[in-house]
Design a protein around this motif. Structure first.
Motif, mmCIF file in Angstrom:
data_model
loop_
_atom_site.group_PDB
_atom_site.id
_atom_site.type_symbol
_atom_site.label_atom_id
_atom_site.label_comp_id
_atom_site.label_asym_id
_atom_site.label_seq_id
_atom_site.Cartn_x
_atom_site.Cartn_y
_atom_site.Cartn_z
ATOM 1 N N UNK A 82 59.066 83.641 5.569
ATOM 2 C CA UNK A 82 57.816 83.361 6.294
ATOM 3 C C UNK A 82 58.089 82.311 7.374
ATOM 4 N N UNK A 83 57.438 82.542 8.499
ATOM 5 C CA UNK A 83 57.690 81.702 9.670
ATOM 6 C C UNK A 83 56.713 80.524 9.705
ATOM 7 N N UNK A 84 57.251 79.332 9.969
ATOM 8 C CA UNK A 84 56.425 78.117 10.086
ATOM 9 C C UNK A 84 56.870 77.331 11.310
ATOM 10 N N UNK A 85 55.901 76.757 11.958
ATOM 11 C CA UNK A 85 56.188 75.890 13.102
ATOM 12 C C UNK A 85 56.604 74.505 12.588
ATOM 13 N N UNK A 86 57.494 73.858 13.313
ATOM 14 C CA UNK A 86 57.932 72.506 12.959
ATOM 15 C C UNK A 86 57.224 71.526 13.901
ATOM 16 N N UNK A 87 56.463 70.627 13.310
ATOM 17 C CA UNK A 87 55.692 69.643 14.092
ATOM 18 C C UNK A 87 56.195 68.251 13.732
ATOM 19 N N UNK A 88 56.519 67.497 14.737
ATOM 20 C CA UNK A 88 56.920 66.109 14.476
ATOM 21 C C UNK A 88 56.801 65.295 15.769
ATOM 22 N N UNK A 89 56.893 63.988 15.632
ATOM 23 C CA UNK A 89 56.877 63.119 16.812
ATOM 24 C C UNK A 89 58.164 63.354 17.597
ATOM 25 N N UNK A 90 58.041 63.241 18.901
ATOM 26 C CA UNK A 90 59.203 63.498 19.760
ATOM 27 C C UNK A 90 59.265 62.438 20.854
ATOM 28 N N UNK A 91 60.470 61.987 21.144
ATOM 29 C CA UNK A 91 60.661 61.036 22.231
ATOM 30 C C UNK A 91 61.572 61.659 23.267
ATOM 31 N N UNK A 92 61.071 61.748 24.499
ATOM 32 C CA UNK A 92 61.832 62.320 25.611
ATOM 33 C C UNK A 92 62.063 61.211 26.627
ATOM 34 N N UNK A 93 63.285 60.690 26.668
ATOM 35 C CA UNK A 93 63.601 59.541 27.521
ATOM 36 C C UNK A 93 62.688 58.385 27.137
ATOM 37 N N UNK A 94 61.748 57.979 28.034
ATOM 38 C CA UNK A 94 60.900 56.832 27.745
ATOM 39 C C UNK A 94 59.537 57.242 27.218
ATOM 40 N N UNK A 95 59.292 58.560 27.089
ATOM 41 C CA UNK A 95 57.972 59.033 26.701
ATOM 42 C C UNK A 95 57.959 59.464 25.249
ATOM 43 N N UNK A 96 56.946 59.005 24.515
ATOM 44 C CA UNK A 96 56.808 59.355 23.104
ATOM 45 C C UNK A 96 55.630 60.315 22.940
ATOM 46 N N UNK A 97 55.854 61.390 22.193
ATOM 47 C CA UNK A 97 54.809 62.379 21.943
ATOM 48 C C UNK A 97 54.544 62.422 20.440
ATOM 49 N N UNK A 98 53.268 62.359 20.070
ATOM 50 C CA UNK A 98 52.893 62.457 18.658
ATOM 51 C C UNK A 98 52.654 63.922 18.290
ATOM 52 N N UNK A 99 53.198 64.312 17.150
ATOM 53 C CA UNK A 99 52.927 65.627 16.557
ATOM 54 C C UNK A 99 53.095 66.771 17.558
ATOM 55 N N UNK A 100 54.312 66.929 18.059
ATOM 56 C CA UNK A 100 54.607 67.994 19.015
ATOM 57 C C UNK A 100 55.375 69.123 18.313
#
Length: 198
Positions: A82-100
């Motif tokens: 079964x397929x599930x999406x992976x959601x987690x915080x992500x940091x791209x260079x200086x930018x932080x993304x919550x629950x991406x």
């Protein structure tokens, strides 16, 4: 034979001319200013070098870590992936993304034993689909196909250089319910070796 002229009697020789006190202060301030400006000029390239060294773009990517995927109850023990999406915080260079969303995994529960695979095809990174009626994974981009256990079908003719990428999986009970956690990471496509992608 030369002779030094003596001042006339009763007259003193003129005193050496001394610069005014204001000129000395001005010269001192000019020297200090030159030192400060020179220091600032040297500071700019030094700071640029330090900035480049600390630049997050040059840092190595985050290491794989366990991510909560779904409650265990959402993965029946029938062996069907079964397929599930992976959601987690992500940091791209200086930018932080919550629950991406950062990827997807297939979870398979075979009589209570869990297996996890990265849903990306190792050939070119396309998302593979599970064909339940044929009990195999199929890549829609170049027709790579994989068994339910992630191994390639017909390796000699399969475009993918390796099987699906297995991931570590475990069940945790941290909130009163049993949840499935996967040590998620992506790997370089097109290589027969599993090389983590930065």
């Amino acid at each position: 034979m030369s002779r030094t002229a003596s001042p006339p009697a009763g007259k003193q020789p003129p005193a050496a001319k001394q610069p005014p006190a204001g000129d000395e202060r001005r010269n001192f301030l000019e020297k200090v200013g030159a030192v400060v400006i020179g220091g600032l000029v040297m500071l700019v390239p030094a700071a640029s070098g330090l900035w480049t060294f600390l630049n997050p773009l040059r840092r190595k990517g985050a290491t794989a870590e366990f991510v909560r995927i779904t409650p265990l109850a959402a993965v029946p023990a029938d062996g069907v992936p079964r397929l599930f999406q992976v959601i987690r915080d992500r940091t791209d260079a200086w930018t932080h993304y919550d629950s991406e969303p950062v990827g997807a995994v297939y979870l398979r529960n075979v009589d209570g034993k869990l297996f996890a695979f990265n849903a990306e095809c190792p050939h070119a990174g396309c998302m593979v689909a599970f064909l339940g009626d044929q009990k195999k994974f199929q890549c829609p981009c170049h027709d790579s196909s994989f068994q339910e256990n992630g191994e390639r079908i017909d390796p000699q003719h399969c475009p993918s250089p390796r099987g699906l990428d297995p991931l570590a999986v475990e069940v945790r009970d941290e909130s009163g319910t049993q949840d499935v956690y996967v040590k998620f990471e992506n790997f370089l496509a097109g290589s027969s070796k599993r090389i983590p992608r930065a």
